[in-house]
Design a protein around this motif. Structure first.
Motif, PDB file in Angstrom:
ATOM      1  N   LYS A   1       0.842  -1.190   0.000  1.00  0.00           N
ATOM      2  CA  LYS A   1       0.000   0.000   0.000  1.00  0.00           C
ATOM      3  C   LYS A   1       0.877   1.239   0.000  1.00  0.00           C
ATOM      4  N   ASN A   2       0.341   2.355  -0.555  1.00  0.00           N
ATOM      5  CA  ASN A   2       1.073   3.606  -0.400  1.00  0.00           C
ATOM      6  C   ASN A   2       0.701   4.233   0.925  1.00  0.00           C
ATOM      7  N   VAL A   3       1.215   5.432   1.191  1.00  0.00           N
ATOM      8  CA  VAL A   3       1.055   6.013   2.522  1.00  0.00           C
ATOM      9  C   VAL A   3      -0.393   6.377   2.830  1.00  0.00           C
ATOM     10  N   TYR A   4      -1.274   6.365   1.837  1.00  0.00           N
ATOM     11  CA  TYR A   4      -2.677   6.663   2.072  1.00  0.00           C
ATOM     12  C   TYR A   4      -3.523   5.398   2.122  1.00  0.00           C
ATOM     13  N   GLY A   5      -2.893   4.226   2.135  1.00  0.00           N
ATOM     14  CA  GLY A   5      -3.618   2.977   2.275  1.00  0.00           C
ATOM     15  C   GLY A   5      -4.290   2.505   1.010  1.00  0.00           C
ATOM     16  N   GLU A   6      -3.946   3.068  -0.124  1.00  0.00           N
ATOM     17  CA  GLU A   6      -4.542   2.660  -1.381  1.00  0.00           C
ATOM     18  C   GLU A   6      -3.646   1.640  -2.066  1.00  0.00           C
ATOM     19  N   ASP A   7      -4.223   0.830  -2.933  1.00  0.00           N
ATOM     20  CA  ASP A   7      -3.398  -0.047  -3.755  1.00  0.00           C
ATOM     21  C   ASP A   7      -2.481   0.815  -4.610  1.00  0.00           C
ATOM     22  N   GLN A   8      -1.224   0.492  -4.618  1.00  0.00           N
ATOM     23  CA  GLN A   8      -0.238   1.284  -5.345  1.00  0.00           C
ATOM     24  C   GLN A   8       0.315   0.457  -6.503  1.00  0.00           C
ATOM     25  N   LEU A   9       0.143   0.956  -7.701  1.00  0.00           N
ATOM     26  CA  LEU A   9       0.673   0.260  -8.857  1.00  0.00           C
ATOM     27  C   LEU A   9       2.182   0.429  -8.922  1.00  0.00           C
ATOM     28  N   ALA A  10       2.838  -0.580  -9.496  1.00  0.00           N
ATOM     29  CA  ALA A  10       4.273  -0.453  -9.739  1.00  0.00           C
ATOM     30  C   ALA A  10       4.560   0.816 -10.527  1.00  0.00           C
ATOM     31  N   LEU A  11       3.654   1.196 -11.407  1.00  0.00           N
ATOM     32  CA  LEU A  11       3.803   2.390 -12.214  1.00  0.00           C
ATOM     33  C   LEU A  11       3.960   3.635 -11.347  1.00  0.00           C
ATOM     34  N   ASP A  12       3.191   3.733 -10.253  1.00  0.00           N
ATOM     35  CA  ASP A  12       3.286   4.894  -9.363  1.00  0.00           C
ATOM     36  C   ASP A  12       4.690   5.021  -8.786  1.00  0.00           C
ATOM     37  N   ARG A  13       5.192   3.920  -8.288  1.00  0.00           N
ATOM     38  CA  ARG A  13       6.494   3.926  -7.624  1.00  0.00           C
ATOM     39  C   ARG A  13       7.621   4.251  -8.617  1.00  0.00           C
ATOM     40  N   ILE A  14       7.569   3.639  -9.780  1.00  0.00           N
ATOM     41  CA  ILE A  14       8.592   3.883 -10.797  1.00  0.00           C
ATOM     42  C   ILE A  14       8.565   5.345 -11.247  1.00  0.00           C
ATOM     43  N   SER A  15       7.365   5.872 -11.481  1.00  0.00           N
ATOM     44  CA  SER A  15       7.239   7.248 -11.948  1.00  0.00           C
ATOM     45  C   SER A  15       7.728   8.235 -10.894  1.00  0.00           C
ATOM     46  N   ASP A  16       7.424   7.941  -9.641  1.00  0.00           N
ATOM     47  CA  ASP A  16       7.897   8.793  -8.550  1.00  0.00           C
ATOM     48  C   ASP A  16       9.422   8.801  -8.496  1.00  0.00           C
ATOM     49  N   ASP A  17      10.023   7.636  -8.655  1.00  0.00           N
ATOM     50  CA  ASP A  17      11.493   7.552  -8.636  1.00  0.00           C
ATOM     51  C   ASP A  17      12.111   8.325  -9.801  1.00  0.00           C
ATOM     52  N   ILE A  18      11.521   8.196 -10.985  1.00  0.00           N
ATOM     53  CA  ILE A  18      12.045   8.907 -12.154  1.00  0.00           C
ATOM     54  C   ILE A  18      12.017  10.408 -11.917  1.00  0.00           C
ATOM     55  N   LEU A  19      10.888  10.897 -11.437  1.00  0.00           N
ATOM     56  CA  LEU A  19      10.734  12.331 -11.216  1.00  0.00           C
ATOM     57  C   LEU A  19      11.663  12.817 -10.105  1.00  0.00           C
ATOM     58  N   LYS A  20      11.717  12.093  -9.012  1.00  0.00           N
ATOM     59  CA  LYS A  20      12.567  12.484  -7.879  1.00  0.00           C
ATOM     60  C   LYS A  20      14.035  12.540  -8.292  1.00  0.00           C
ATOM     61  N   ASN A  21      14.495  11.549  -9.029  1.00  0.00           N
ATOM     62  CA  ASN A  21      15.910  11.514  -9.434  1.00  0.00           C
ATOM     63  C   ASN A  21      16.244  12.633 -10.408  1.00  0.00           C
TER      64      ASN A  21
END
Length: 312
Positions: free
Chosen positions: A57-77
């Motif tokens: 789950k993400n920090v809001y308790g929702e199902d988190q797609l692998a896409l969310d995590r990958i996209s967040d990493d790309i943007l953050k980096n």
């Protein structure tokens, strides 16, 4: 219009040239361009996504797609290496992250993939970005200097504002963002509405407001995605999106920092309004990164009408 350029020009104007001609300060325009480039990578990840849940789950308790995590990493980096950003706050992170050396001018907020639950249905989704110069724990009017969103649909489009109007760009076959429309302005009144939340959970005042829109002949246009629904209001030059206070969720669903502030900034620059039903969204002080708020956003007539109904 920028130096004689209008929507009917025969000359192609790309994003970097448009920002330069608009007089946007150099570091801000470089940052906006770098974020726009990240949209190309996120789009590629959307296309190759296997649509499987990441298994947590993400920090809001929702199902988190692998896409969310990958996209967040790309943007953050990307932002970490940009040289322009000192802090990053994302819907996929628990708190603000320090990514710069401390002297950089900007703080970036992001919903890297808004509407990721719609990926398996092949509906349009998007990325929402807010750019702040001061602490994000302030109201948007005091801290925001720019906002943008990218829509991943049949075309990849980006709408941005840096306080000098609202402009749409389309990603062309050569991988350049080219100007599609500039200085977009909403009409005083629209003809479409996008109401979120279950009808049975609406408050009485909100219910009466929606009944009034229906009686006045407004057309229902709701996809379940914040980015495509707001984009429709802007491109159609008016209308309303709302996710209201609900009986069991008086603060609504959408997050002030990651979703509502950037869209309010853009819509206000286009001549529209955004309110929680009482106060302007950009006047609300941010107390936490996961703060939520009701939202009525779009043409001035519909938002003003919402305030009147909600005050009864």
């Amino acid at each position: 219009m920028v130096d004689g350029i209008n929507n009917h020009t025969r000359f192609i104007v790309d994003l970097r040239r448009h920002m330069w001609m608009s007089g946007i300060e150099v570091e801000l325009r470089r940052l906006i361009w770098q974020i726009a480039v990240v949209g190309k990578y996120i789009s590629a990840k959307i296309h190759e996504s296997n649509r499987k849940l990441a298994g947590f789950k993400n920090v809001y308790g929702e199902d988190q797609l692998a896409l969310d995590r990958i996209s967040d990493d790309i943007l953050k980096n990307m932002l970490r290496n940009s040289g322009f950003v000192r802090e990053y706050a994302s819907e996929e992170q628990e708190d603000i992250i320090t990514i710069g050396q401390g002297q950089e001018q900007y703080i970036v907020t992001a919903d890297p993939v808004d509407g990721s639950s719609l990926v398996d249905t092949n509906l349009a989704i998007g990325t929402i970005i807010g750019i702040h110069r001061n602490s994000i724990f302030d109201c948007g009017k005091n801290s925001m200097v720019a906002a943008l969103y990218i829509t991943y649909g049949p075309l990849i489009t980006m709408i941005y504002s840096a306080g000098k109007g609202v402009h749409e760009f389309v990603l062309d076959r050569e991988g350049e963002y080219v100007l599609s429309e500039e200085n977009i302005r909403l009409n005083e009144r629209g003809s479409i509405f996008s109401p979120g939340g279950l009808r049975k959970d609406w408050t009485d005042s909100h219910h009466r407001y929606i009944d009034k829109l229906e009686a006045d002949g407004y057309k229902l246009r709701y996809s379940g995605g914040f980015v495509p629904d707001i984009n429709q209001v802007i491109i159609k030059r008016g209308g309303l999106f709302t996710y209201p206070a609900l009986k069991k969720s008086p603060q609504g669903k959408l997050r002030l920092l990651f979703e509502l502030q950037p869209m309010a900034f853009i819509v206000e620059q286009a001549g529209g309004m955004a309110t929680d039903g009482k106060d302007d969204i950009l006047s609300l002080k941010v107390n936490s990164v996961n703060q939520r708020s009701p939202i009525y956003i779009g043409s001035r007539t519909e938002v003003t009408m919402a305030r009147e109904f909600l005050s009864q």
